[in-house]
Write an enzyme that holds these catalytic residues in place. Structure first.
Site, PDB file in Angstrom:
ATOM      1  N   GLU A  31     -18.809 -25.536  -4.950  1.00 11.03           N
ATOM      2  CA  GLU A  31     -19.556 -24.511  -4.011  1.00 11.03           C
ATOM      3  C   GLU A  31     -20.308 -25.151  -3.011  1.00 11.03           C
ATOM      4  OE1 GLU A  31     -22.262 -21.677  -5.746  1.00 11.03           O
ATOM      5  OE2 GLU A  31     -22.590 -20.548  -3.789  1.00 11.03           O
TER       6      GLU A  31
ATOM      7  N   ARG B 292     -20.181 -30.764 -19.639  1.00  6.81           N
ATOM      8  CA  ARG B 292     -20.651 -31.462 -18.706  1.00  6.81           C
ATOM      9  C   ARG B 292     -21.132 -32.820 -18.946  1.00  6.81           C
ATOM     10  NH1 ARG B 292     -22.971 -27.705 -15.305  1.00  6.81           N
ATOM     11  NH2 ARG B 292     -24.519 -29.131 -14.518  1.00  6.81           N
TER      12      ARG B 292
ATOM     13  N   LYS C 281     -28.004 -28.831  -8.793  1.00  4.41           N
ATOM     14  CA  LYS C 281     -28.182 -29.056  -7.555  1.00  4.41           C
ATOM     15  C   LYS C 281     -29.471 -28.250  -6.868  1.00  4.41           C
ATOM     16  CE  LYS C 281     -23.755 -27.378  -6.540  1.00  4.41           C
ATOM     17  NZ  LYS C 281     -22.653 -27.088  -6.061  1.00  4.41           N
TER      18      LYS C 281
HETATM   19  P1  ATP Z   1     -25.081 -27.526 -10.418  1.00  5.15           P
HETATM   20  O1  ATP Z   1     -25.295 -26.724 -11.723  1.00  5.15           O
HETATM   21  O2  ATP Z   1     -25.320 -28.720 -10.178  1.00  5.15           O
HETATM   22  O3  ATP Z   1     -25.326 -26.309  -9.407  1.00  5.15           O
HETATM   23  P2  ATP Z   1     -22.204 -26.264 -10.386  1.00  5.15           P
HETATM   24  O4  ATP Z   1     -21.433 -26.260 -11.418  1.00  5.15           O
HETATM   25  O5  ATP Z   1     -23.022 -24.839 -10.067  1.00  5.15           O
HETATM   26  O6  ATP Z   1     -23.446 -27.577 -10.322  1.00  5.15           O
HETATM   27  P3  ATP Z   1     -20.167 -26.506  -8.410  1.00  5.15           P
HETATM   28  O7  ATP Z   1     -20.250 -26.925  -6.904  1.00  5.15           O
HETATM   29  O8  ATP Z   1     -19.742 -25.136  -8.996  1.00  5.15           O
HETATM   30  O9  ATP Z   1     -21.737 -26.816  -8.967  1.00  5.15           O
HETATM   31  O10 ATP Z   1     -19.114 -27.506  -9.375  1.00  5.15           O
HETATM   32  C1  ATP Z   1     -17.928 -28.029  -9.032  1.00  5.15           C
HETATM   33  C2  ATP Z   1     -17.462 -28.448 -10.229  1.00  5.15           C
HETATM   34  O11 ATP Z   1     -18.055 -29.639 -10.737  1.00  5.15           O
HETATM   35  C3  ATP Z   1     -17.387 -27.352 -11.278  1.00  5.15           C
HETATM   36  O12 ATP Z   1     -16.066 -27.359 -11.911  1.00  5.15           O
HETATM   37  C4  ATP Z   1     -18.148 -27.597 -12.343  1.00  5.15           C
HETATM   38  O13 ATP Z   1     -17.688 -27.365 -13.596  1.00  5.15           O
HETATM   39  C5  ATP Z   1     -18.376 -29.243 -12.211  1.00  5.15           C
HETATM   40  N1  ATP Z   1     -19.589 -29.849 -12.462  1.00  5.15           N
HETATM   41  C6  ATP Z   1     -20.925 -29.584 -12.084  1.00  5.15           C
HETATM   42  N2  ATP Z   1     -21.811 -30.183 -12.703  1.00  5.15           N
HETATM   43  C7  ATP Z   1     -21.124 -30.841 -13.671  1.00  5.15           C
HETATM   44  C8  ATP Z   1     -21.551 -31.785 -14.716  1.00  5.15           C
HETATM   45  N3  ATP Z   1     -22.906 -32.146 -14.945  1.00  5.15           N
HETATM   46  N4  ATP Z   1     -20.609 -32.549 -15.489  1.00  5.15           N
HETATM   47  C9  ATP Z   1     -19.082 -32.211 -15.009  1.00  5.15           C
HETATM   48  N5  ATP Z   1     -18.811 -31.502 -14.178  1.00  5.15           N
HETATM   49  C10 ATP Z   1     -19.689 -30.752 -13.592  1.00  5.15           C
HETATM   50 MG    MG Z   2     -20.854 -23.539 -10.053  1.00  6.18          MG
END
Ligand code: ATP
Ligand code: MG
Length: 559
Positions: free
Chosen positions: A35, A261, A271
């Protein structure tokens, strides 16, 4: 790279390999779906390496698809940064950059399809009421009084929602699934919300935006994704993901696979919290070298290879809750730089040494290897002059027993040069040491001194020819392993006061004019990288990437 065992288990790779070998899948298609509401961090790197790595390994495609359903938090600047980070890591997405918003028309048609099928309805309950009606983990939900509107009425209301006739929060479109399902995600989830917000891709076209759940799986299906890999928090969404695919005329049925994760100690991987550090001015932007963002790590001096290697080392499992030791990340970059970074000498805390038996016009230059094991890195020139700088920490007036560096009356070797002896210590009125007077034993170049052992070796730089450098010593941003674990304490309270120490050092003249992002081992000190933004020809700035001591290798040996 150093020969340590690096491949950890990766259950998804094993699974895909079996499917490919059994001929169950022809060409795999994966996707990385960020995102655009912040910069990518090391957790995302795990997902990038997994998705792009699988495509690379099995000859398939990996798409970069922005998951842009929430216009109020998203920005073009994040899109640009994310593209740059993925490319910098060394991955190329198949085809152009994709956006979930490319599919808004199709998604809207599918919403109408569900309405016509009697599988979706417009609800007038307020957000609070919807929450209340939804029930809890132990209590079934209640149907909304609007649940049984006719398809005709729903189609009309949906169209008017889209036309902007209603205020935000006035109505939503929901799937009609099961208000008593033990899985709360199945209790008539929201498909569309009204948002009178301008979207970075679609402008003012839409007054309603699809939910994440209504967007993700269908976008996968439109793109022909075979393996939709996500983190474990989406496990409970899988039945819904599949419900949409089963109830819509989608072109194919991707499969969702979840993995744990990455959580790294001393590090935040959220983020939202990283954005707070940026917004509050606690760090110098998203790419501050202390940030666990990919751009921060790049600026700190990490190589793409080291991040990919780290992601290989941590493996992919479904075991949740584990904390990876950041020493492992440091190990990965250290191993890379050990092999690939040229050497240089840089004095961080300069103390002047006058070599009393070296004449003023002494003109001697040592030509030494750029790297001890890499002939391809050539040589560098070290001018040796009457006045040199050594590091303050390499001198002690009253040394303890095991101190093998310089002390009054004691000898030490200057790296790549002669053995010197400290004859005199000069102090100022405050009693601080300001200068040392030493003498050179000229019979010690490349050989041991006659009749005595000199154990210590220290680095040095010519006063006349050294170049000033600003040196930024970076360390972990947080003092505790899990800064956001305790819900009652603000994570900002765990910030370390020593995450950045700036020093004015002097480096050997071969560093004059280095390009931004050049990496070096400063001998006896650590690995450093010329800052991407601040390092200029007339003002050298180096960031410490990592120190020399490998605590991870030590832990491995003990274990
Ligand atoms: P955040 O919690 O930091 O906002 P998010 O999952 O909301 O992260 P996205 O932009 O939706 O952020 O993430 C893109 C991809 O990266 C998704 O498929 C998510 O599952 C993966 N991802 C995010 N954080 C991790 C992590 N700590 N370890 C592994 N994969 C991750
Ligand atoms: Mg997300």
């Amino acid at each position: 790279m150093s020969n340590d065992s690096t491949s950890a288990p990766n259950f998804i790779r094993n699974q895909v390999r079996e499917e490919v070998e059994a001929g169950k899948v022809d060409t795999i298609v994966t996707r990385f779906p960020p995102e655009p509401n912040g910069f990518l961090h090391i957790g995302h790197a795990k997902s990038i390496c997994l998705n792009f790595g699988l495509a690379e390994q099995f000859g398939g495609d990996c798409h970069l698809r922005f998951d842009d359903t929430n216009p109020s938090k998203e920005e073009q600047a994040y899109i640009d940064a994310i593209k740059e980070d993925v490319s910098w890591l060394g991955y190329q997405w198949a085809g152009g950059v994709r956006f979930a918003s490319d599919y808004f028309d199709q998604l809207y048609e599918w919403a109408q399809y569900l309405v016509r099928e009697g599988k979706a309805y417009v609800d007038d309950l307020s957000p609070d009421e919807i929450r209340e009606y939804r029930g809890t983990l132990t209590e079934a939900g209640r149907p909304s009084p609007y649940r049984d509107r006719s398809p005709e009425e729903n189609l009309d209301l949906l169209e008017r929602m889209r036309a902007g006739e209603f205020a935000e929060g006035e109505k939503v479109l929901r799937a009609k699934i099961d208000m008593a399902s033990p899985n709360i995600n199945m209790r008539d989830p929201i498909l569309y919300r009204i948002r009178h917000a301008r979207h970075h891709q679609t402008g003012d076209k839409w007054k309603i935006y699809p939910s994440y759940d209504f967007t993700h799986g269908q976008s996968d299906a439109i793109e022909g994704v075979t393996h939709s890999i996500c983190t474990l928090e989406f496990e409970d969404h899988r039945p819904l993901y599949e419900w949409f695919l089963d109830n819509l005329p989608v072109p194919c049925k991707p499969r969702q696979i979840e993995f744990a994760r990455l959580n790294l100690n001393y590090t935040l991987t959220s983020k939202r919290k990283l954005k707070l550090l940026v917004d509050e001015g606690i760090v110098d932007g998203w790419d501050d070298p202390r940030m666990p963002t990919i751009s921060g790590m790049r600026r700190r001096g990490y190589t793409p290879a080291s991040i990919r290697k780290f992601c290989e080392m941590i493996g992919v499992t479904r075991a949740d809750g584990g904390l990876v030791d950041i020493a492992m990340l440091y190990h990965a970059i250290r191993a890379d730089l050990e092999d690939n970074a040229p050497r240089a000498m840089c004095v961080l805390k300069p103390l002047k040494v006058v070599l009393t038996n070296v004449p003023e016009d002494h003109d001697e230059v040592f030509e030494v290897p750029g790297h001890p094991a890499r002939d391809d890195m050539g040589t560098r020139k070290l001018p040796f002059t009457r006045e040199i700088w050594i590091d303050r920490d390499d001198f002690m007036e009253e040394p303890p027993k095991k101190f093998f560096r310089l002390a009054p009356g004691k000898e030490v070797r200057l790296r790549n040069a002669y053995v010197i002896r400290c004859d005199d210590v000069i102090k100022n009125d405050a009693g601080e040491v300001t200068e040392l007077r030493c003498s050179v034993d000229f019979d010690t170049l490349g050989k041991n001194p006659e009749g005595r052992k000199v154990k210590g070796v220290i680095h040095w730089v010519s006063v006349a020819q050294g170049v000033p450098v600003e040196v930024r010593l970076y360390d972990n941003l947080f003092q505790v392993e899990s800064p956001d674990k305790d819900k009652d304490t603000d994570f900002l309270e765990h910030l370390s006061a020593e995450s950045l120490i700036t020093l004015q050092g002097i480096a050997e003249p071969s560093l004059a004019g280095v390009k931004p992002e050049s990496r070096f081992q400063f001998e006896r000190v650590g690995y450093f990288c010329a800052d991407r933004h601040a390092c200029r020809e007339d003002h050298l700035v180096f960031n410490r990437t990592v120190g020399l001591k490998d605590t991870w290798a030590k832990i491995q040996k003990k274990g």
